[in-house]
Scaffold this active site. Structure first.
Site, PDB file in Angstrom:
ATOM      1  N   HIS A  32      21.846   4.830   3.523  1.00 64.06           N
ATOM      2  CA  HIS A  32      21.703   6.282   3.626  1.00 64.06           C
ATOM      3  C   HIS A  32      22.812   6.794   4.537  1.00 64.06           C
ATOM      4  CE1 HIS A  32      20.117  10.286   4.185  1.00 64.06           C
ATOM      5  NE2 HIS A  32      19.230  10.039   3.237  1.00 64.06           N
TER       6      HIS A  32
ATOM      7  N   ARG B  26      25.298   9.010  -2.738  1.00 60.84           N
ATOM      8  CA  ARG B  26      25.161   8.334  -1.451  1.00 60.84           C
ATOM      9  C   ARG B  26      26.206   7.254  -1.207  1.00 60.84           C
ATOM     10  NH1 ARG B  26      18.535   7.776  -1.172  1.00 60.84           N
ATOM     11  NH2 ARG B  26      18.168   9.931  -0.522  1.00 60.84           N
TER      12      ARG B  26
ATOM     13  N   HIS C  64      19.019   1.553   3.654  1.00 60.60           N
ATOM     14  CA  HIS C  64      17.993   2.521   3.256  1.00 60.60           C
ATOM     15  C   HIS C  64      17.191   2.096   2.030  1.00 60.60           C
ATOM     16  CE1 HIS C  64      16.068   6.401   2.881  1.00 60.60           C
ATOM     17  NE2 HIS C  64      16.571   6.601   1.673  1.00 60.60           N
TER      18      HIS C  64
ATOM     19  N   THR D  92       6.858   4.509   1.587  1.00 58.74           N
ATOM     20  CA  THR D  92       6.434   5.803   1.054  1.00 58.74           C
ATOM     21  C   THR D  92       6.195   6.804   2.179  1.00 58.74           C
ATOM     22  OG1 THR D  92       5.376   4.822  -0.889  1.00 58.74           O
ATOM     23  CG2 THR D  92       4.610   6.999  -0.223  1.00 58.74           C
TER      24      THR D  92
ATOM     25  N   SER E  22      13.323   7.436  -6.490  1.00 61.04           N
ATOM     26  CA  SER E  22      12.515   6.250  -6.189  1.00 61.04           C
ATOM     27  C   SER E  22      11.022   6.523  -6.299  1.00 61.04           C
ATOM     28  CB  SER E  22      12.854   5.710  -4.796  1.00 61.04           C
ATOM     29  OG  SER E  22      12.778   6.739  -3.833  1.00 61.04           O
TER      30      SER E  22
ATOM     31  N   ARG F  95      21.157   4.289  -6.572  1.00 55.49           N
ATOM     32  CA  ARG F  95      20.016   5.159  -6.856  1.00 55.49           C
ATOM     33  C   ARG F  95      20.366   6.622  -6.631  1.00 55.49           C
ATOM     34  NH1 ARG F  95      15.665   7.349  -3.574  1.00 55.49           N
ATOM     35  NH2 ARG F  95      16.694   6.440  -1.766  1.00 55.49           N
TER      36      ARG F  95
ATOM     37  N   GLN G 241      11.317  11.342   3.025  1.00 51.92           N
ATOM     38  CA  GLN G 241      11.385  12.753   3.409  1.00 51.92           C
ATOM     39  C   GLN G 241      11.668  13.658   2.217  1.00 51.92           C
ATOM     40  OE1 GLN G 241      14.402  12.976   6.445  1.00 51.92           O
ATOM     41  NE2 GLN G 241      13.034  12.267   8.057  1.00 51.92           N
TER      42      GLN G 241
ATOM     43  N   LYS H 255       0.116  -5.830   5.103  1.00 52.50           N
ATOM     44  CA  LYS H 255       0.260  -6.565   6.357  1.00 52.50           C
ATOM     45  C   LYS H 255       0.149  -5.661   7.582  1.00 52.50           C
ATOM     46  CE  LYS H 255       5.360  -6.600   6.354  1.00 52.50           C
ATOM     47  NZ  LYS H 255       6.534  -7.479   6.427  1.00 52.50           N
TER      48      LYS H 255
ATOM     49  N   GLU I  66      19.727  17.667  -3.907  1.00 48.54           N
ATOM     50  CA  GLU I  66      20.251  16.593  -3.073  1.00 48.54           C
ATOM     51  C   GLU I  66      21.519  16.014  -3.692  1.00 48.54           C
ATOM     52  OE1 GLU I  66      17.071  13.828  -2.450  1.00 48.54           O
ATOM     53  OE2 GLU I  66      15.877  15.246  -1.297  1.00 48.54           O
TER      54      GLU I  66
ATOM     55  N   SER J 154       0.821  -1.215   0.000  1.00 46.55           N
ATOM     56  CA  SER J 154       0.000   0.000   0.000  1.00 46.55           C
ATOM     57  C   SER J 154       0.857   1.268   0.000  1.00 46.55           C
ATOM     58  CB  SER J 154      -0.937   0.005   1.218  1.00 46.55           C
ATOM     59  OG  SER J 154      -0.196  -0.031   2.428  1.00 46.55           O
TER      60      SER J 154
END
Length: 525
Positions: A241, A288, A349, A44, A389, A384, A48, A36, A116, A11
Site C-alpha cells: 500500500h 498501487r 498490504h 476485514t 478484495s 489488485r 478502510q 486464532k 480510488e 473469521s
C-alpha cells in the site's frame, strides 16, 4: 475428537459469509469457525476503503469496472473470472444490506460512492473509513443468531489432516479430512474431522513486519495448504500500500486509505515537489504498484525514509466527515491535516497470489476450499485493483456455498490419530523464536521488497535456508506454541515468495525486478 460438516478457518468476511449462508440453508448441519484471535480480529476489520461495485449505471458500467480490473492486473487476470465477479457484485452487496450493513449515502439518499486509484469512475461503496469493521460487525451479529454455528476463538490451526496422517486411508487423490487445533488457553491439541474445510485465513503482511495488516496475518492458511501439497501460485505479487502512516519505530502501520488520494490529496517529497505526475498521467490516482514504486524511487533517489501526503488544500470539514478515524489518528499524533503534511511510506498490504482455486473455490486437494486473501482466483492478476478484495470474498464465499449446497457427501468415519509430541520439550529460550522472526522480516523487507533484483533474491534464498533449518529443528524438538507455528508458517510463505519471484522473468503489476527486461507498460525506475 470433534466432528463437523463444515470447518471454517478464519473469521473475516470470506469465512463468516460462507458460514452464515450454509448454516441458514442447512440448520441440521454443524459449522465450526476457528480463529486464532478474537472472533472479530481479521484483515476485514481493518479494511478502510470499501467494496467496489457498479451502482451508478448512468456514469459507470460493468465493462468499465472489468476494464479497470484488467488494466490493474497487467495482463495476468483471468478475464472470465473478472467478468463473473464484477457482474455478481451488486447482488452480493445487497445481501450485506439485507443483513443490516450500513453504507454512506449522500443528500439525495443514494450511495456516496468513492473513487480510488485505478478506478475510472466513482464506484466504491463505503462506511466512512471503517467499511471493513462495519461489515465484520454485521456478519458477527448474524452468526450469533444461528444455533448450528460454533465459534472457537483463540484456537490455532496447526496443520490440515490428509492421508499423510491417516495410514488406513487408501485414496490416491489428495484429500483433506479436517485439521489439528491448538487451544491457546490450555495448550491442548485436538483434531477436528470435517466433511469439508474452508481456508479463509487472510494474508501474509507480518512476513514483512512493516505492514498495514494486523499481527495475526502470518500466512497460516497458505503455509498449511502448501504443506498439504495444494497448488500455490503467484506469490511474487505482494501488493504494497503506497500510503501507510510513517512511524519511525516501525511495526504494524496505520493505513491512510487510498480514498484520501481519490478525495484529492497530493503526494510530495521532502523537497515539496509533487512527484506523481512525473511517473504517470493519472498522477496520485495511478494503480498501487505504480504509486508504490514511484515512492520507493523517490526515497532511494533522495535517501529519505518517507514522503508526504498533502491534504492542506482540501475542505477540512468534508475530510473529517469522510475520514473521521484517519483525521483523529493524525490529530492524536499532533498532525493538523489543514496545516501539516502527513508522513507516509509504502507497507506490505495485500497478497494477489495464494492457494489456487477454481470458480467454486475448490483447491487441488479434495474437500478443501479457499476464499479471500489466502486464495488465488485469477481476479487480481499481477496487481489488485483497490477495493476489489472485499468484493472477491463476497462473491467467492457465495460460489462455494452454492457448490456445497448442491454437492454434499457424508464421508465415512475414520480414526484420526492424536497429535504426537513425544520427545519434545518446552523451549528454554523464547528469544530464539523472536530472533529468527526479526531476521526473517528484515530479510524480506531488504531483499524481497517493492523493487527486487536477481542478486538480492539469490542471497535471500541462502539466508532463508539458514533460518528454515533452525526453525524446523525447533519445531521438531519443542512443544507446540503459537509463536513457533506462526514463524514456521512465515518461513514457508517467504520460501514461496522468493522462489516464485526467481522464476518470474518479466515485470508485471506489483512485481518489479531491476534485472528483468522492462515491461512496455511499466516505467523504468
Amino acid at each position: 475428537m470433534l466432528t463437523t460438516d463444515y470447518l471454517v478457518i478464519g473469521s473475516g468476511v470470506a469465512g463468516l459469509t460462507f458460514a452464515i449462508k450454509i448454516a441458514e440453508r442447512f440448520p441440521d448441519r454443524k459449522v465450526i469457525i476457528v480463529t486464532k484471535g478474537d472472533k472479530d480480529e481479521s484483515n476485514t476489520k481493518y479494511a478502510q476503503g470499501g467494496v467496489a461495485v457498479v451502482i451508478d449505471k448512468k456514469e459507470d458500467s460493468f465493462q468499465k469496472h472489468i476494464q479497470d480490473t484488467l488494466i490493474a492486473g497487467d495482463g495476468l487476470c483471468d478475464r472470465a473470472v473478472v467478468e463473473m465477479v464484477v457482474k455478481e457484485g451488486p447482488k452480493r452487496l445487497q445481501e450485506l444490506v439485507n443483513w443490516g450493513a450500513n453504507f454512506d449515502t449522500n443528500s439525495n439518499g443514494n450511495y456516496d460512492l468513492g473513487k480510488e486509484g485505478g478506478h475510472s469512475e466513482y464506484r466504491v461503496v463505503h462506511h466512512k473509513d471503517i467499511t471493513g469493521y462495519e461489515i465484520e460487525q454485521t456478519l458477527l451479529r448474524c452468526i450469533q443468531q444461528l444455533k448450528n454455528i460454533t465459534v472457537l476463538t483463540h484456537h490455532f490451526v496447526i496443520d490440515l489432516i490428509t492421508q499423510h496422517h491417516i495410514k488406513e486411508v487408501k485414496e490416491k487423490e489428495l484429500t483433506c479430512y479436517g485439521a489439528y487445533l491448538l487451544n491457546e488457553k490450555d495448550n491442548t491439541i485436538k483434531a477436528i474431522q470435517a466433511t469439508n474445510t474452508l481456508l479463509a485465513s487472510g494474508g501474509i503482511g507480518s512476513v514483512y513486519g512493516h505492514t498495514t495488516n494486523p499481527v495475526i496475518a502470518t500466512g497460516d492458511g497458505i503455509a498449511m495448504a502448501y504443506r498439504a501439497k495444494a497448488l500455490v501460485k503467484d506469490m511474487e505479487f505482494v501488493q504494497f500500500h503506497p500510503t501507510a502512516l510513517y512511524m519511525a519505530e516501525g511495526g504494524a502501520l496505520f493505513l491512510i486509505s487510498e480514498a484520501v488520494r481519490g478525495f484529492g490529496a497530493y503526494l510530495r517529497n521532502k523537497q515539496g515537489h509533487r512527484f506523481m505526475p512525473d511517473y504517470d498521467v493519472r498522477a496520485e490516482l495511478a494503480s498501487r504498484d505504480i504509486v508504490s514504486q514511484s515512492i520507493d524511487n523517490e526515497l532511494k533517489k533522495h535517501g529519505d525514509t518517507h514522503v508526504f501526503l498533502d491534504c492542506t488544500h482540501l475542505n477540512v470539514l468534508e475530510f473529517t466527515k469522510h475520514f473521521p478515524n484517519i483525521y483523529q489518528k493524525c490529530k492524536d499524533l499532533h498532525i493538523d491535516i489543514s496545516k501539516h503534511w502527513i508522513p507516509v511510506v509504502p507497507a506490505s498490504h495485500y497478497l494477489c497470489g495464494g492457494i489456487v482455486v477454481d470458480t467454486y473455490g475448490r483447491t487441488s486437494v479434495n474437500n478443501l476450499f479457499s476464499c479471500g486473501e489466502c486464495s488465488r482466483t485469477g481476479l487480481h492478476g499481477a496487481n489488485r485493483l483497490a477495493s476489489n478484495s472485499l468484493l472477491e470474498a463476497l462473491v467467492y464465499s457465495h460460489n462455494i456455498f452454492k457448490y456445497l449446497a448442491s454437492n454434499y457427501t457424508k464421508h465415512y468415519q475414520i480414526v484420526i490419530p492424536e497429535w504426537n509430541d513425544k520427545g519434545t520439550t518446552i523451549p528454554d529460550e523464547h528469544v530464539l523464536i523472536q530472533h529468527n522472526l526479526k531476521e526473517l522480516q528484515a530479510l524480506m523487507r531488504n531483499y524481497v521488497g517493492i523493487v527486487r533484483s536477481n542478486s538480492r533474491l539469490q542471497k535471500a534464498k541462502i539466508k532463508l535456508d539458514n533460518i528454515y533449518q533452525e526453525v524446523e529443528e525447533l519445531y521438531k524438538t519443542s512443544k507446540i506454541s503459537v509463536s513457533l507455528c506462526e514463524l514456521r508458517n512465515m518461513v514457508n510463505v517467504a520460501h514461496l515468495i522468493i522462489n516464485q519471484s526467481v522464476k518470474r522473468k518479466e515485470n508485471k503489476g506489483g512485481y518489479f525486478n531491476i534485472d528483468n527486461v522492462y515491461n512496455t507498460s511499466q516505467k523504468s525506475f
